[in-house]
Design a protein around this motif. Structure first.
Motif, mmCIF file in Angstrom:
data_model
loop_
_atom_site.group_PDB
_atom_site.id
_atom_site.type_symbol
_atom_site.label_atom_id
_atom_site.label_comp_id
_atom_site.label_asym_id
_atom_site.label_seq_id
_atom_site.Cartn_x
_atom_site.Cartn_y
_atom_site.Cartn_z
ATOM 1 N N ASN A 203 19.519 84.654 127.553
ATOM 2 C CA ASN A 203 18.106 84.269 127.583
ATOM 3 C C ASN A 203 17.878 82.757 127.633
ATOM 4 N N GLY A 204 18.925 81.995 127.846
ATOM 5 C CA GLY A 204 18.782 80.549 127.831
ATOM 6 C C GLY A 204 18.137 79.990 129.084
ATOM 7 N N TRP A 205 17.734 78.741 128.994
ATOM 8 C CA TRP A 205 17.124 78.046 130.124
ATOM 9 C C TRP A 205 18.170 77.526 131.114
ATOM 10 N N SER A 206 19.332 77.178 130.588
ATOM 11 C CA SER A 206 20.276 76.387 131.384
ATOM 12 C C SER A 206 21.559 77.120 131.741
ATOM 13 N N SER A 207 21.986 76.888 132.993
ATOM 14 C CA SER A 207 23.304 77.345 133.457
ATOM 15 C C SER A 207 24.236 76.159 133.653
ATOM 16 N N ALA A 208 23.757 74.986 133.253
ATOM 17 C CA ALA A 208 24.553 73.767 133.429
ATOM 18 C C ALA A 208 25.657 73.684 132.382
ATOM 19 N N SER A 209 26.678 72.921 132.712
ATOM 20 C CA SER A 209 27.736 72.619 131.752
ATOM 21 C C SER A 209 27.355 71.340 131.001
ATOM 22 N N SER A 210 27.706 71.282 129.750
ATOM 23 C CA SER A 210 27.438 70.069 128.978
ATOM 24 C C SER A 210 28.469 68.981 129.270
ATOM 25 N N ASN A 211 29.520 69.327 129.994
ATOM 26 C CA ASN A 211 30.560 68.358 130.366
ATOM 27 C C ASN A 211 30.163 67.637 131.645
ATOM 28 N N SER A 212 30.237 66.324 131.616
ATOM 29 C CA SER A 212 29.862 65.533 132.784
ATOM 30 C C SER A 212 30.980 65.532 133.827
ATOM 31 N N MET A 213 30.591 65.265 135.066
ATOM 32 C CA MET A 213 31.576 65.096 136.140
ATOM 33 C C MET A 213 32.382 63.829 135.900
ATOM 34 N N THR A 214 33.685 63.913 136.145
ATOM 35 C CA THR A 214 34.555 62.746 136.058
ATOM 36 C C THR A 214 35.042 62.407 137.460
ATOM 37 N N SER A 215 34.873 61.162 137.860
ATOM 38 C CA SER A 215 35.244 60.749 139.219
ATOM 39 C C SER A 215 36.245 59.604 139.176
ATOM 40 N N ARG A 216 37.258 59.697 140.031
ATOM 41 C CA ARG A 216 38.231 58.600 140.134
ATOM 42 C C ARG A 216 37.665 57.569 141.103
ATOM 43 N N ILE A 217 37.491 56.344 140.642
ATOM 44 C CA ILE A 217 36.883 55.308 141.471
ATOM 45 C C ILE A 217 37.902 54.257 141.920
ATOM 46 N N SER A 218 39.086 54.306 141.367
ATOM 47 C CA SER A 218 40.184 53.456 141.830
ATOM 48 C C SER A 218 41.474 54.167 141.459
ATOM 49 N N GLU A 219 42.588 53.556 141.781
ATOM 50 C CA GLU A 219 43.867 54.218 141.522
ATOM 51 C C GLU A 219 44.067 54.506 140.039
ATOM 52 N N ASN A 220 43.518 53.644 139.173
ATOM 53 C CA ASN A 220 43.791 53.776 137.741
ATOM 54 C C ASN A 220 42.535 53.883 136.887
ATOM 55 N N GLU A 221 41.389 54.166 137.500
ATOM 56 C CA GLU A 221 40.140 54.161 136.729
ATOM 57 C C GLU A 221 39.280 55.370 137.082
ATOM 58 N N THR A 222 38.737 56.006 136.056
ATOM 59 C CA THR A 222 37.796 57.112 136.233
ATOM 60 C C THR A 222 36.526 56.802 135.447
ATOM 61 N N ILE A 223 35.427 57.423 135.879
ATOM 62 C CA ILE A 223 34.155 57.251 135.171
ATOM 63 C C ILE A 223 33.474 58.598 135.016
ATOM 64 N N SER A 224 32.564 58.677 134.056
ATOM 65 C CA SER A 224 31.677 59.826 133.928
ATOM 66 C C SER A 224 30.530 59.591 134.895
ATOM 67 N N SER A 225 30.430 60.421 135.930
ATOM 68 C CA SER A 225 29.529 60.123 137.047
ATOM 69 C C SER A 225 28.311 61.036 137.124
ATOM 70 N N SER A 226 28.021 61.765 136.067
ATOM 71 C CA SER A 226 26.833 62.625 136.074
ATOM 72 C C SER A 226 26.331 62.804 134.655
ATOM 73 N N THR A 227 25.185 63.426 134.523
ATOM 74 C CA THR A 227 24.639 63.777 133.222
ATOM 75 C C THR A 227 24.125 65.208 133.310
ATOM 76 N N SER A 228 23.857 65.798 132.158
ATOM 77 C CA SER A 228 23.589 67.236 132.139
ATOM 78 C C SER A 228 22.156 67.571 131.753
ATOM 79 N N ALA A 229 21.678 68.669 132.283
ATOM 80 C CA ALA A 229 20.357 69.191 131.914
ATOM 81 C C ALA A 229 20.351 69.721 130.491
#
Length: 348
Positions: A203-229
């Motif tokens: 009965n919930g409102w959301s089907s989203a995950s609370s975990n943000s997307m992680t994106s590799r932006i260089s050979e040795n660096e990743t960032i959290s690239s999204s936010t959740s509903a």
């Protein structure tokens, strides 16, 4: 004196070999003049070919990361735009509810109800924003629509719970005090918008995950690239809207309505604060992405320069060789033609 004889067949064979070799060289020289690099890297560089391969692979990697970062940046830009619109909606809701506290005439109530409904509609629509087929507020569940409007179900549950609550106090709904309605909101309605209730599969409102997307932006660096509903900002914005739309439709007294408006203002203010926090977190990721892109551009330029130095040829020299080989071929073709025209019949 001894005469020497050379057959025309031997001369033609020599010329054919010369033509074949010149054609091969002409093809190589033409390629080098057009591309600015060796036509056969392996032959030209020898052991240096391995370095050439490494540089080419490094350039391909930086190009792939740059292309991927472009998509990541687009997703975060869309998220920031959507969050800004939700913050504005929250601020507008607070403004309308503040006016409602000053006077509860029918016009003010109607405006507040409309603002609550508009805010909720905007929340659902904005939370379901997609970019390139991916829902930006779905967390890691990028292929699932984040929010479904459950306001009708929740409003019915609130109405039933309010009636039971008033009965338990031994009074009708219209006699509930401000403190009593505040306790009802805090104890009954607010838990309906906890993260566990918000994401309840049934009965919930959301089907989203609370975990943000992680994106590799260089050979040795990743960032959290999204936010959740599922963030507190979005949940509390829905809570503020539903508190108004569900309770202002009930037969509440003036004191209770004032308490409802006050509590909704508090929730809406928490919502806008939470949304600003989301924007700040995304902003930090955007800043890191920008710096990573600058580093990738610099690295790509360096790699390209090294590769040109390694593989590059003198285009002017290659063009000159092309002209020379073309002249040589034309001369060889002319000689072959002359030889083919030779016949003893012409001298008998």
């Amino acid at each position: 004196m001894k005469a020497s004889f050379v057959s025309s067949s031997a001369m033609q064979s020599t010329l054919r070999l010369t033509i074949s070799q010149s054609q091969t060289k002409l093809l190589q020289a033409s390629t080098e003049a057009a591309t600015g690099v060796y036509s056969d890297i392996g032959v030209s560089l020898g052991s240096g070919a391995a370095k050439s391969v490494n540089l080419t692979n490094a350039i391909s990697l930086t190009d792939a990361l740059t292309a991927s970062n472009s998509i990541v940046g687009l997703r975060m830009d869309a998220s920031q735009t959507a969050l800004s619109s939700l913050k504005d909606a929250g601020d507008t809701l607070v403004s309308n509810l503040t006016a409602l506290q000053a006077g509860q005439d029918s016009t003010s109530v109607a405006v507040a109800l409309q603002a609550a409904n508009d805010t909720l509609s905007q929340l659902i629509s904005t939370a379901n924003t997609s970019v390139n087929g991916e829902f930006v507020f779905a967390g890691t569940n990028i292929d699932e629509t984040p929010l479904t409007d459950q306001s009708a179900t929740v409003t019915a549950a609130i109405s039933s719970a309010l009636s039971d609550y008033a009965t338990s106090l031994g009074k009708p709904v219209n006699e509930l005090s401000g403190d009593e309605i505040t306790s009802f909101i805090t104890g009954t309605i607010e838990p309906m918008f906890s993260e566990s209730a918000w994401t309840d599969p049934a009965n919930g409102w959301s089907s989203a995950s609370s975990n943000s997307m992680t994106s590799r932006i260089s050979e040795n660096e990743t960032i959290s690239s999204s936010t959740s509903a599922n963030s507190e900002g979005m949940r509390y914005l829905a809570l503020a809207s539903v508190v108004i739309s569900s309770l202002f439709g009930q037969d509440l007294g003036a004191d209770a309505k004032s308490a409802v408006a006050s509590k909704a203002i508090s929730y809406a203010s928490q919502a806008t604060s939470g949304i600003v926090t989301q924007q700040s977190q995304l902003g930090l990721s955007q800043e890191r992405l920008e710096k990573a892109n600058d580093a990738l551009d610099a690295r790509s330029t360096l790699y390209q320069g090294n590769l040109v130095d390694l593989q590059g040829v003198d285009v002017y020299e290659a063009s000159t060789l092309v002209n020379q080989l073309q002249t040589q071929l034309e001369t060889a073709y002319t000689l072959v033609s002359k030889l083919q025209q030779l016949s003893l019949v012409n001298y008998l």
